[in-house]
Design an enzyme around this catalytic site. Sequence first.
Site, short mmCIF file in Angstrom:
data_model
loop_
_atom_site.label_atom_id
_atom_site.label_comp_id
_atom_site.label_asym_id
_atom_site.label_seq_id
_atom_site.Cartn_x
_atom_site.Cartn_y
_atom_site.Cartn_z
CG ASP A 315 -1.71 1.14 1.46
OD1 ASP A 315 -2.39 1.50 0.51
OD2 ASP A 315 -1.71 1.70 2.57
CG ASP A 507 -1.81 2.41 6.41
OD1 ASP A 507 -2.67 1.74 5.80
OD2 ASP A 507 -1.76 3.65 6.36
CG ASP A 511 -4.55 -1.35 3.93
OD1 ASP A 511 -4.81 -1.59 5.11
OD2 ASP A 511 -3.57 -0.68 3.56
P1 ADP Z 1 -3.79 4.50 -0.18
O1 ADP Z 1 -4.12 3.36 -1.07
O2 ADP Z 1 -2.70 5.33 -0.76
O3 ADP Z 1 -3.54 4.11 1.22
P2 ADP Z 1 -6.56 5.29 0.36
O4 ADP Z 1 -7.27 4.15 -0.28
O5 ADP Z 1 -6.56 5.37 1.83
O6 ADP Z 1 -5.07 5.47 -0.20
O7 ADP Z 1 -7.18 6.63 -0.21
C1 ADP Z 1 -7.15 6.89 -1.59
C2 ADP Z 1 -7.50 8.29 -1.92
O8 ADP Z 1 -8.83 8.58 -1.50
C3 ADP Z 1 -6.65 9.32 -1.25
O9 ADP Z 1 -5.48 9.60 -1.95
C4 ADP Z 1 -7.59 10.52 -1.22
O10 ADP Z 1 -7.55 11.19 -2.46
C5 ADP Z 1 -8.94 9.90 -1.05
N1 ADP Z 1 -9.34 9.88 0.35
C6 ADP Z 1 -9.48 8.78 1.15
N2 ADP Z 1 -9.88 9.12 2.38
C7 ADP Z 1 -9.99 10.47 2.38
C8 ADP Z 1 -10.36 11.44 3.38
N3 ADP Z 1 -10.67 11.07 4.63
N4 ADP Z 1 -10.34 12.73 3.02
C9 ADP Z 1 -10.02 13.10 1.77
N5 ADP Z 1 -9.66 12.26 0.82
C10 ADP Z 1 -9.65 10.96 1.10
MG MG Z 2 -3.77 3.31 3.11
#
Ligand code: ADP
Ligand code: MG
Length: 613
Positions: A315, A507, A511
């Site tokens: 991730d 983390d 996920d």
């Molecule tokens: P990663 O796979 O990098 O861990 P996430 O799946 O957690 O990322 O989130 C993917 C995207 O969704 C983030 O880059 C952001 O653009 C958006 N996102 C997720 N949660 C939030 C939040 N609480 N506030 C704003 N944007 C969010």
């Molecule tokens: Mg993440």
Amino acid sequence: MTAKQKKTLLRIIISAALLIVLRFVPVDGYLKLGLYLLPYALIGYDVLIRAVKGIISGQVFDENFLMAIATVGAMALESYSEGVEVMLFYQIGELFQSYAVGRSRRSISALMDIRPDFANVERDGDLVSVDPDEVSVGDVIIIRPGERVPLDGTVIDGESSLNTAALTGESLPRSVKAGDEVVSGSVNVSGLLKVRVSRIFEESTVSRILELVENSSLKKAKAENFITRFAHYYTPAVCLMALALAVLPPLFVGGFRQWLMRALSFLVISCPCALVISIPLTFFGGIGGASRSGILVKGGNYLEAMSEARTIVFDKTGTLTEGVFAVRQIQTAPGVDAEDLVVRAALCESYSNHPISQSLRARAEGHRLDVNRVTDVEELAGCGITARLDGQPMAVGNARLMKLLQIDVPTAQAQGTIIYVARGGKYEGMIVISDAVKATSRPALDALRKQGVKTVMLTGDSRTAAAQVADQLGIEETHAELLPQDKVDRLEDMLRNKQGAVCFVGDGINDAPVLSRADIGIAMGGVGSDAAIEAADIVLMDDDPRKISLAMRISHRCLRIVHENIAFALTVKAVCLVLGALGITGMQMAIFADVGVMILAVLNATRALTSMR
Ligand code: ADP
Ligand code: MG
């Protein structure tokens, strides 16, 4: 040594002494038998009792049975001294084994010695020590320098540094001040801390870790199961061979007594003790050694699988990157104030624990954030947040979220992650944030690639943000703009076309489904993150991705030891069987070899316990 072990040692010494004395006593016939029965009964009574019990309960082919038959047989054939010697050696082996197992258990519990004995709470102005079990959430506890943090909580007063070495393997102390979280199991080094408890003892980090380590031996590695199954066939097979050896050759060449003796030594050899004890001990040691380095492995099967990992999927946010975003740039629609925009975004993010929301809240620090203004909060994993602020609909998130809500936003070319803010269905502005790659990520991935692992990154972030990180780290394959479900789909693809095991590292935020779907799910930053500890198979107690290659090396070493022991023990057994059948070696030699192999195998297994860097 325990009292029981001391007693066994005493029995060994006395019966060995008796045996030596009897050599010089010139007696014959029943008197001789009677005299030899003394040391025999002394050294072997427990084995004989267990053998009888085993027969009664239907579990015939255990080592007690084998030893009983072999030695009783030897006595019946008037090989008195041999009968006693075999039992004597067998007991020496048993004593050594119980000593070695006890020692490694103790050293694991010593290194897992993180269980706090008491918590100091204020009762009517007095400081009293109570059992950590008795403290409830919201209570204030006092932790003096030198004391172990008994429960998870937040510092409300005081400043100190914490030694988390027992939890994370990290020797550098961590400094904490008011507002910071402390985790149970760490040791308060310098200052007095007042902490508000956030989790009851049972749910605190320390309890969860102990539970995890204690249960890890329930999940057996393939090698362990193999040995159990092997013993299941091997022992009866050798017994049959023994029977054949006792009956068939005498029919043709005669010499019944001699062949019976050979058959009895077969029984001695058929004891699979060395393997049965050394293999679980090796995995136990490997798991213990890993936890000393801050790697919690939930079972021998996962430790074993680690050596087969060929694809490691990461991730991005919080795993390869710090997960701490800094606001780089704010752009607003005409008539919108930048500070107001940030405050509104931060308010909508009030209830999220996503790294992005934490950074937006941090940026709005200093402004009054009245959470009562926020209602109807909904977090869309991989997209962002929708909520009502003062009754007005708000959206804070990525381009995908805006598209979902059919809100037009300007296209932006910016380095980093773009968070759009919309109010009342209209674009208000964007906040460009960026995250830094962890300093340890590059060396971690380089080490993994050297171990023959393919690295893949899955992220919900934008393509540009993902490509930047992938470039910096030299990641072979990247998939961006994924929803949590898409991550599962990608992983399923990889599982279908896999060579070796597929491992996912995350983390724990957004996920958990992927973590549990992978062959091996590794969660980072185990300290404090519930979802991660639950869903993962291996938990890294700190955020250092270099621990993954360390886990692989620990796994390889563990398996190497297991294979060494299997090969060594089987070779010696095979040689003994042949020599025994030919009548070259007798029963004493057989038990001597067996105990010798077991001692060497157990010593070899304890190597797994030493920690690795
Ligand atoms: P990663 O796979 O990098 O861990 P996430 O799946 O957690 O990322 O989130 C993917 C995207 O969704 C983030 O880059 C952001 O653009 C958006 N996102 C997720 N949660 C939030 C939040 N609480 N506030 C704003 N944007 C969010
Ligand atoms: Mg993440």
